[in-house]
Design a protein around this motif. Structure first.
Motif, PDB file in Angstrom:
ATOM      1  N   TYR A  35     -44.013 -57.981 -30.887  1.00  0.00           N
ATOM      2  CA  TYR A  35     -44.218 -58.221 -29.462  1.00  0.00           C
ATOM      3  C   TYR A  35     -44.133 -59.710 -29.150  1.00  0.00           C
ATOM      4  CZ  TYR A  35     -46.424 -58.499 -24.921  1.00  0.00           C
ATOM      5  OH  TYR A  35     -46.686 -58.767 -23.607  1.00  0.00           O
ATOM      6  N   LYS A  39     -41.446 -61.355 -26.549  1.00  0.00           N
ATOM      7  CA  LYS A  39     -41.933 -61.761 -25.227  1.00  0.00           C
ATOM      8  C   LYS A  39     -42.322 -63.223 -25.080  1.00  0.00           C
ATOM      9  CE  LYS A  39     -41.868 -57.655 -23.372  1.00  0.00           C
ATOM     10  NZ  LYS A  39     -41.159 -57.316 -22.172  1.00  0.00           N
ATOM     11  N   MET A  62     -48.749 -54.941 -23.993  1.00  0.00           N
ATOM     12  CA  MET A  62     -47.660 -54.276 -24.714  1.00  0.00           C
ATOM     13  C   MET A  62     -47.224 -52.966 -24.076  1.00  0.00           C
ATOM     14  SD  MET A  62     -48.670 -54.551 -28.673  1.00  0.00           S
ATOM     15  CE  MET A  62     -48.924 -56.090 -29.486  1.00  0.00           C
ATOM     16  N   LEU A  66     -46.005 -49.106 -27.716  1.00  0.00           N
ATOM     17  CA  LEU A  66     -46.044 -50.205 -28.680  1.00  0.00           C
ATOM     18  C   LEU A  66     -47.485 -50.545 -29.054  1.00  0.00           C
ATOM     19  CD1 LEU A  66     -44.463 -52.212 -30.360  1.00  0.00           C
ATOM     20  CD2 LEU A  66     -44.463 -53.770 -28.413  1.00  0.00           C
TER      21      LEU A  66
END
Length: 129
Positions: A35, A39, A62, A66
């Motif tokens: 993640y 991101k 998330m 996820l």
């Protein structure tokens, strides 16, 4: 390999403990790492550390699928670290229930360092002879 990580019976030497716990930590934080890499606007160890320290906020950001995978990996990591710590304690000649110290935040890093540096029961006897 999986059985070695999740079964608390038996013993494990220092070198194997260090390698297994490092791999276990990486796998346990894989969801957070994925993640973060997808991101984060800027990649830094400080930003990743903040995300790991604030797991609930990271899980909320998330999304459910996820977050479920990341949480499952993290819970598997907690179990594996406790089982590996128990095995390492057995190798040192101590009771495995002391592995509960590996679950206490703040104590866990000191406990892990002690387990990585303490000699095995057999090697301690060899040195003394």
């Amino acid at each position: 390999m999986i059985r070695r990580w999740f079964d608390a019976r038996g013993a494990v030497e220092r070198e194997r403990f260090l390698m297994d716990t490092t791999v276990t930590w990486l796998i346990g934080n894989l969801g957070f790492l994925a993640y973060f890499l997808a991101k984060a606007p800027v990649y830094s160890f400080a930003a990743f550390g903040r995300m790991i320290d604030h797991r609930p906020e990271a899980l909320a950001a998330m999304g459910p699928p996820l977050a479920a995978v990341a949480l499952a990996l993290w819970l598997a990591q907690v179990w594996a670290m406790a089982a590996l710590s128990s095995k390492r304690l057995h190798d040192m000649g101590h009771a495995g229930w002391w592995a509960g110290l590996s679950l206490i935040p703040g104590v866990q890093i000191l406990f892990w360092i002690a387990l990585c540096s303490w000699p095995s029961k057999d090697s301690a006897g060899v040195r003394a002879a």
